[in-house]
Design a protein around this motif. Structure first.
Motif, PDB file in Angstrom:
ATOM      1  N   ARG A  38       0.918  -1.167   0.070  1.00  0.00           N
ATOM      2  CA  ARG A  38      -0.052   0.048   0.060  1.00  0.00           C
ATOM      3  C   ARG A  38       0.713   1.058  -0.133  1.00  0.00           C
ATOM      4  O   ARG A  38       1.925   1.098   0.523  1.00  0.00           O
ATOM      5  N   GLN A  39       0.283   2.325  -0.706  1.00  0.00           N
ATOM      6  CA  GLN A  39       1.189   3.574  -0.549  1.00  0.00           C
ATOM      7  C   GLN A  39       0.058   4.666  -0.164  1.00  0.00           C
ATOM      8  O   GLN A  39      -0.873   4.913  -1.003  1.00  0.00           O
ATOM      9  N   ALA A  40       0.164   5.234   0.849  1.00  0.00           N
ATOM     10  CA  ALA A  40      -0.610   6.433   1.152  1.00  0.00           C
ATOM     11  C   ALA A  40       0.158   7.793   0.726  1.00  0.00           C
ATOM     12  O   ALA A  40       1.202   7.844   0.330  1.00  0.00           O
ATOM     13  N   PRO A  41      -0.637   8.951   0.554  1.00  0.00           N
ATOM     14  CA  PRO A  41      -0.181  10.080  -0.261  1.00  0.00           C
ATOM     15  C   PRO A  41       1.187  10.571   0.735  1.00  0.00           C
ATOM     16  O   PRO A  41       0.936  10.800   2.027  1.00  0.00           O
ATOM     17  N   GLY A  42       2.026  10.721  -0.223  1.00  0.00           N
ATOM     18  CA  GLY A  42       3.356  11.516   0.422  1.00  0.00           C
ATOM     19  C   GLY A  42       4.241  10.436   1.593  1.00  0.00           C
ATOM     20  O   GLY A  42       5.069  10.778   1.873  1.00  0.00           O
ATOM     21  N   PRO A  87      -8.389   4.823  10.177  1.00  0.00           N
ATOM     22  CA  PRO A  87      -7.990   5.864   9.045  1.00  0.00           C
ATOM     23  C   PRO A  87      -6.774   5.810   8.493  1.00  0.00           C
ATOM     24  O   PRO A  87      -6.216   6.221   7.640  1.00  0.00           O
ATOM     25  N   GLU A  88      -5.729   5.322   9.384  1.00  0.00           N
ATOM     26  CA  GLU A  88      -4.130   5.197   8.879  1.00  0.00           C
ATOM     27  C   GLU A  88      -4.199   3.944   7.762  1.00  0.00           C
ATOM     28  O   GLU A  88      -3.017   4.044   7.380  1.00  0.00           O
ATOM     29  N   ASP A  89      -5.255   3.292   7.654  1.00  0.00           N
ATOM     30  CA  ASP A  89      -5.077   2.339   6.789  1.00  0.00           C
ATOM     31  C   ASP A  89      -5.475   2.859   5.126  1.00  0.00           C
ATOM     32  O   ASP A  89      -5.359   2.143   4.215  1.00  0.00           O
ATOM     33  N   THR A  90      -5.883   3.975   5.362  1.00  0.00           N
ATOM     34  CA  THR A  90      -6.303   4.708   3.766  1.00  0.00           C
ATOM     35  C   THR A  90      -4.884   4.718   2.959  1.00  0.00           C
ATOM     36  O   THR A  90      -4.175   5.350   3.514  1.00  0.00           O
ATOM     37  N   ALA A  91      -5.135   4.148   1.769  1.00  0.00           N
ATOM     38  CA  ALA A  91      -4.090   4.258   0.880  1.00  0.00           C
ATOM     39  C   ALA A  91      -4.286   3.693  -0.370  1.00  0.00           C
ATOM     40  O   ALA A  91      -5.392   2.989  -0.368  1.00  0.00           O
ATOM     41  N   ARG A  92      -3.556   3.623  -1.320  1.00  0.00           N
ATOM     42  CA  ARG A  92      -3.756   2.753  -2.568  1.00  0.00           C
ATOM     43  C   ARG A  92      -3.066   1.499  -2.478  1.00  0.00           C
ATOM     44  O   ARG A  92      -2.228   1.430  -2.126  1.00  0.00           O
ATOM     45  N   TYR A  93      -4.100   0.305  -2.650  1.00  0.00           N
ATOM     46  CA  TYR A  93      -3.250  -0.962  -2.229  1.00  0.00           C
ATOM     47  C   TYR A  93      -3.159  -1.832  -3.623  1.00  0.00           C
ATOM     48  O   TYR A  93      -4.074  -1.780  -4.649  1.00  0.00           O
ATOM     49  N   TYR A  94      -1.958  -2.134  -3.625  1.00  0.00           N
ATOM     50  CA  TYR A  94      -1.262  -2.606  -4.816  1.00  0.00           C
ATOM     51  C   TYR A  94      -0.987  -4.469  -4.646  1.00  0.00           C
ATOM     52  O   TYR A  94      -0.527  -4.739  -3.842  1.00  0.00           O
ATOM     53  N   CYS A  95      -1.533  -4.975  -5.799  1.00  0.00           N
ATOM     54  CA  CYS A  95      -1.314  -6.649  -5.746  1.00  0.00           C
ATOM     55  C   CYS A  95       0.020  -6.678  -6.294  1.00  0.00           C
ATOM     56  O   CYS A  95       0.522  -5.858  -7.521  1.00  0.00           O
ATOM     57  N   ASN A  96       0.774  -7.750  -5.818  1.00  0.00           N
ATOM     58  CA  ASN A  96       2.234  -7.981  -6.261  1.00  0.00           C
ATOM     59  C   ASN A  96       2.324  -9.543  -6.514  1.00  0.00           C
ATOM     60  O   ASN A  96       1.687 -10.412  -5.763  1.00  0.00           O
ATOM     61  N   ALA A  97       2.883  -9.931  -7.624  1.00  0.00           N
ATOM     62  CA  ALA A  97       3.130 -11.553  -7.767  1.00  0.00           C
ATOM     63  C   ALA A  97       4.283 -11.681  -8.456  1.00  0.00           C
ATOM     64  O   ALA A  97       4.900 -11.040  -9.595  1.00  0.00           O
TER      65      ALA A  97
END
Length: 121
Positions: A38-42, A87-97
Protein backbone atom coordinates in the motif's frame (compact mmCIF):
# COMPACT_ATOMS: atom_id res chain seq x y z
CA UNK A 1 2.15 -11.20 -20.45
CA UNK A 2 0.90 -11.60 -16.91
CA UNK A 3 -1.61 -9.02 -15.74
CA UNK A 4 -2.88 -8.36 -12.22
CA UNK A 5 -6.28 -6.77 -11.63
CA UNK A 6 -7.39 -5.69 -8.18
CA UNK A 7 -10.91 -5.10 -6.95
CA UNK A 8 -12.77 -4.51 -3.70
CA UNK A 9 -11.55 -1.13 -2.60
CA UNK A 10 -13.86 1.65 -1.47
CA UNK A 11 -14.94 3.93 1.32
CA UNK A 12 -15.61 2.46 4.76
CA UNK A 13 -16.02 3.81 8.26
CA UNK A 14 -13.44 3.12 10.92
CA UNK A 15 -14.02 -0.29 12.45
CA UNK A 16 -15.46 -1.64 9.23
CA UNK A 17 -14.23 -4.33 6.87
CA UNK A 18 -13.28 -4.71 3.24
CA UNK A 19 -12.09 -7.63 1.15
CA UNK A 20 -9.67 -7.03 -1.68
CA UNK A 21 -9.19 -9.47 -4.53
CA UNK A 22 -6.50 -9.72 -7.16
CA UNK A 23 -6.67 -11.98 -10.18
CA UNK A 24 -3.63 -12.84 -12.26
CA UNK A 25 -4.25 -13.59 -15.92
CA UNK A 26 -2.30 -14.24 -19.08
CA UNK A 27 0.09 -16.96 -20.14
CA UNK A 28 0.96 -18.02 -16.61
CA UNK A 29 3.25 -20.96 -15.98
CA UNK A 30 3.37 -20.57 -12.21
CA UNK A 31 3.29 -17.96 -9.45
CA UNK A 32 5.48 -17.91 -6.38
CA UNK A 33 4.81 -15.27 -3.76
CA UNK A 34 1.77 -13.02 -4.04
CA UNK A 35 1.25 -10.01 -1.87
CA UNK A 36 -0.36 -6.73 -1.10
CA UNK A 37 1.43 -3.41 -0.75
CA UNK A 38 0.00 0.00 0.00
CA UNK A 39 0.99 3.58 -0.56
CA UNK A 40 -0.54 6.52 1.24
CA UNK A 41 -0.17 10.06 -0.10
CA UNK A 42 3.31 11.37 0.56
CA UNK A 43 4.57 8.04 1.84
CA UNK A 44 6.60 5.19 0.44
CA UNK A 45 5.00 1.99 -0.74
CA UNK A 46 5.07 -0.60 2.02
CA UNK A 47 4.41 -4.31 2.32
CA UNK A 48 1.09 -5.14 3.94
CA UNK A 49 1.02 -8.92 3.63
CA UNK A 50 2.45 -11.69 1.48
CA UNK A 51 1.77 -15.37 0.94
CA UNK A 52 3.92 -18.04 -0.66
CA UNK A 53 2.63 -20.66 -3.07
CA UNK A 54 2.67 -23.08 -0.15
CA UNK A 55 0.61 -20.80 2.07
CA UNK A 56 3.26 -19.28 4.33
CA UNK A 57 2.22 -15.77 5.28
CA UNK A 58 3.84 -12.67 6.66
CA UNK A 59 2.33 -9.38 7.73
CA UNK A 60 3.34 -5.85 8.53
CA UNK A 61 3.23 -5.27 12.28
CA UNK A 62 0.62 -2.56 11.79
CA UNK A 63 -1.95 -5.00 10.38
CA UNK A 64 -1.27 -8.17 12.35
CA UNK A 65 -4.44 -9.49 13.93
CA UNK A 66 -6.64 -7.33 11.70
CA UNK A 67 -5.81 -8.37 8.12
CA UNK A 68 -5.72 -11.87 6.64
CA UNK A 69 -4.14 -12.79 3.33
CA UNK A 70 -5.17 -15.92 1.44
CA UNK A 71 -4.90 -17.30 -2.07
CA UNK A 72 -6.57 -19.71 -4.43
CA UNK A 73 -3.83 -21.19 -6.57
CA UNK A 74 -6.30 -22.80 -8.97
CA UNK A 75 -7.75 -19.38 -9.72
CA UNK A 76 -4.46 -17.45 -9.57
CA UNK A 77 -6.14 -15.16 -7.07
CA UNK A 78 -5.02 -13.55 -3.84
CA UNK A 79 -7.30 -11.98 -1.26
CA UNK A 80 -6.86 -9.54 1.58
CA UNK A 81 -9.53 -9.53 4.26
CA UNK A 82 -9.27 -6.29 6.18
CA UNK A 83 -11.10 -5.98 9.49
CA UNK A 84 -11.15 -3.31 12.18
CA UNK A 85 -10.03 -0.75 9.64
CA UNK A 86 -8.45 2.48 10.86
CA UNK A 87 -8.09 5.86 9.15
CA UNK A 88 -4.34 5.21 8.91
CA UNK A 89 -5.11 2.24 6.64
CA UNK A 90 -6.21 4.71 3.97
CA UNK A 91 -4.03 4.14 0.91
CA UNK A 92 -3.92 2.73 -2.58
CA UNK A 93 -3.45 -1.01 -2.28
CA UNK A 94 -1.39 -2.77 -4.93
CA UNK A 95 -1.29 -6.46 -5.76
CA UNK A 96 2.12 -7.97 -6.38
CA UNK A 97 3.06 -11.36 -7.80
CA UNK A 98 6.26 -13.16 -8.63
CA UNK A 99 5.14 -14.89 -11.79
CA UNK A 100 6.62 -16.93 -14.58
CA UNK A 101 5.13 -16.86 -18.06
CA UNK A 102 4.75 -20.02 -20.07
CA UNK A 103 7.33 -18.90 -22.62
CA UNK A 104 9.98 -17.57 -20.23
CA UNK A 105 12.37 -19.45 -17.90
CA UNK A 106 12.44 -16.76 -15.17
CA UNK A 107 10.12 -15.29 -12.59
CA UNK A 108 9.38 -11.57 -12.86
CA UNK A 109 7.74 -9.23 -10.41
CA UNK A 110 4.35 -7.96 -11.55
CA UNK A 111 2.18 -5.16 -10.20
CA UNK A 112 -1.47 -4.28 -10.50
CA UNK A 113 -2.80 -0.78 -10.97
CA UNK A 114 -4.02 -0.55 -7.41
CA UNK A 115 -7.35 -0.09 -5.69
CA UNK A 116 -8.13 2.79 -3.37
CA UNK A 117 -9.15 2.16 0.22
CA UNK A 118 -10.45 5.10 2.22
CA UNK A 119 -11.28 4.75 5.91
CA UNK A 120 -13.23 7.60 7.45
CA UNK A 121 -13.08 8.44 11.15
Amino acid sequence: QVQLVESGGGLVQAGGSLRLSCVASGSIFSINTMGWYRQAPGKQRELVAAISSGGTTRYADSVKGRFTISRDNAKNTVYLQMNSLKPEDTARYYCNADAREATMPVYLERWGQGTLVTVSS
